[in-house]
Design a protein around this motif. Structure first.
Motif, PDB file in Angstrom:
ATOM      1  N   MET A   1       0.854  -1.118  -0.004  1.00 43.85           N
ATOM      2  CA  MET A   1      -0.042   0.193  -0.035  1.00 43.85           C
ATOM      3  C   MET A   1       0.819   1.413   0.127  1.00 43.85           C
ATOM      4  O   MET A   1       1.601   1.500   0.960  1.00 43.85           O
ATOM      5  N   TYR A   2       0.745   1.977  -1.136  1.00 42.65           N
ATOM      6  CA  TYR A   2       1.594   3.422  -0.988  1.00 42.65           C
ATOM      7  C   TYR A   2       0.609   4.436  -0.633  1.00 42.65           C
ATOM      8  O   TYR A   2       1.316   5.488  -0.414  1.00 42.65           O
ATOM      9  N   ALA A   3      -0.616   4.203  -0.627  1.00 46.44           N
ATOM     10  CA  ALA A   3      -1.838   5.392  -0.249  1.00 46.44           C
ATOM     11  C   ALA A   3      -3.069   4.792   0.033  1.00 46.44           C
ATOM     12  O   ALA A   3      -3.339   3.608  -0.548  1.00 46.44           O
ATOM     13  N   ALA A   4      -3.990   5.417   0.585  1.00 50.41           N
ATOM     14  CA  ALA A   4      -5.016   5.221   0.953  1.00 50.41           C
ATOM     15  C   ALA A   4      -6.001   6.122   0.116  1.00 50.41           C
ATOM     16  O   ALA A   4      -5.918   7.494   0.141  1.00 50.41           O
ATOM     17  N   TYR A   5      -7.191   5.515  -0.387  1.00 48.96           N
ATOM     18  CA  TYR A   5      -8.125   6.161  -0.944  1.00 48.96           C
ATOM     19  C   TYR A   5      -9.396   6.217  -0.558  1.00 48.96           C
ATOM     20  O   TYR A   5     -10.013   5.104  -0.189  1.00 48.96           O
ATOM     21  N   LEU A   6     -10.124   7.279  -0.153  1.00 58.32           N
ATOM     22  CA  LEU A   6     -11.287   7.501   0.708  1.00 58.32           C
ATOM     23  C   LEU A   6     -12.204   8.084  -0.229  1.00 58.32           C
ATOM     24  O   LEU A   6     -12.138   9.162  -1.004  1.00 58.32           O
ATOM     25  N   TYR A   7     -13.554   7.748  -0.346  1.00 57.86           N
ATOM     26  CA  TYR A   7     -14.573   8.230  -1.079  1.00 57.86           C
ATOM     27  C   TYR A   7     -15.835   8.395  -0.188  1.00 57.86           C
ATOM     28  O   TYR A   7     -16.222   7.186   0.321  1.00 57.86           O
ATOM     29  N   PHE A   8     -16.395   9.514  -0.210  1.00 60.92           N
ATOM     30  CA  PHE A   8     -17.826   9.750   0.319  1.00 60.92           C
ATOM     31  C   PHE A   8     -18.717  10.613  -0.471  1.00 60.92           C
ATOM     32  O   PHE A   8     -18.453  11.369  -1.516  1.00 60.92           O
ATOM     33  N   THR A   9     -19.865   9.908  -0.762  1.00 64.46           N
ATOM     34  CA  THR A   9     -21.110  10.731  -1.358  1.00 64.46           C
ATOM     35  C   THR A   9     -22.353  10.620  -0.488  1.00 64.46           C
ATOM     36  O   THR A   9     -22.437  10.044   0.026  1.00 64.46           O
ATOM     37  N   GLY A  10     -23.069  11.792  -0.854  1.00 66.44           N
ATOM     38  CA  GLY A  10     -23.984  12.015  -0.020  1.00 66.44           C
ATOM     39  C   GLY A  10     -25.170  13.144  -0.631  1.00 66.44           C
ATOM     40  O   GLY A  10     -24.668  13.658  -1.475  1.00 66.44           O
ATOM     41  N   GLN A  11     -26.328  13.354   0.020  1.00 68.25           N
ATOM     42  CA  GLN A  11     -27.361  14.141  -0.350  1.00 68.25           C
ATOM     43  C   GLN A  11     -27.012  15.767  -0.249  1.00 68.25           C
ATOM     44  O   GLN A  11     -27.326  16.611  -1.055  1.00 68.25           O
ATOM     45  N   THR A  12     -26.150  16.218   0.594  1.00 66.74           N
ATOM     46  CA  THR A  12     -26.069  17.330   0.765  1.00 66.74           C
ATOM     47  C   THR A  12     -24.427  17.504   1.330  1.00 66.74           C
ATOM     48  O   THR A  12     -23.865  16.505   1.713  1.00 66.74           O
TER      49      THR A  12
END
Length: 274
Positions: A243-254
């Protein structure tokens, strides 16, 4: 241990257990009844990550045995006390050490530090309610963990890399296993700024767990989104889980549900455990 012959139990008693007061030799002292009883777990910490202690307990019995529920099932052990120094053994092998001070027992086992409070002690409920409000998230070979409030996110039992909340916020975490993938993801960040239908694009430079990170926040026809790459700059994994990096993703209505203080807290609590 409850099935040990009476002769062996007598031998254990002859060896002696230390008193809670800790003022006499541990080979001759009697067990102070104030030490005995059930202790509820109020805190678990591993590598600076706080885990949910809810439902875990330990019971100290007068015959030197201990009943515990610290994993998925109840088990048995032995305990002894010398002054405030507490030792837990299984089959004669030491499995945990710590201190019993008043009604509070701290115990280190297998890299985890447990805190227990004797049932009925003052302040027990306050500690329980605070600690139980958090859970931990771990994936990809224990390479990293995230502490997050259970009121906001719940762990997806099917995916183990998905986070979601009742208000429509969703997210996931994955690893980038090569420096090339890190570059590819960051290039994708820049491309989104020019993508048709993307509005209110923002780029943020962050520091996460002491490492440089870049985040983007944008809106499209599906709502607000946030993406974060934490660049460790070198291989922090192993041959099985690089692992060279961590990728985080968030999506939401607001917007607020995507990049609120709570979500930023989740990102900033990223910690490596390898």
């Amino acid at each position: 241990m409850k099935t040990l012959p009476l002769l062996l139990l007598s031998l254990l008693c002859a060896l002696g257990l230390a008193a809670c007061s800790g003022g006499t030799d541990s080979t001759t002292a009697q067990v102070d009844p104030a030490c005995l009883g059930r202790y509820q777990c109020t805190g678990i910490v591993m590598d600076s990550v706080t885990m949910n202690p809810s439902g875990k307990w330990l019971q100290l019995n007068a015959d030197g045995t201990a009943d515990t529920f610290l994993s998925e099932e109840e088990s048995e052990a032995e305990w002894r006390l010398n002054g405030q120094e507490f030792t837990m053994t299984v089959g004669g092998q030491t499995v945990g050490t710590g201190k019993l001070q008043g009604s509070t027992l701290t115990l280190e086992m297998m890299g985890m530090v447990y805190t227990f409070v004797q049932e009925g002690a003052d302040g027990q409920q306050d500690t329980d309610s605070s600690s139980a409000a958090y859970a931990t998230f771990t994936c990809y070979g224990n390479l990293y963990a995230v502490r997050y409030p259970t009121a906001l996110f719940q762990q997806d039992p099917a995916g183990l890399s998905d986070l979601y909340s009742a208000d429509g916020t969703q997210g996931w975490i994955t690893k980038l296993s090569t420096q090339e993938r890190v570059t590819e993801w960051l290039t994708g960040f820049d491309e989104k700024a020019q993508r048709s239908g993307v509005e209110d694009y923002q780029s943020l430079e962050l520091t996460v767990a002491g490492y440089p990170a870049r985040a983007i926040v944008y809106r499209d026809g599906q709502g607000w989104h946030s993406e974060v790459v934490v660049n460790f700059g070198k291989d922090l994994g192993n041959e099985t889980y690089p692992m060279y990096a961590a990728y985080l993703y968030f999506t939401g209505q607001t917007y607020m549900s995507v990049w609120s203080d709570q979500v930023q807290g989740i990102v900033n609590s990223l910690s490596l455990t390898s």
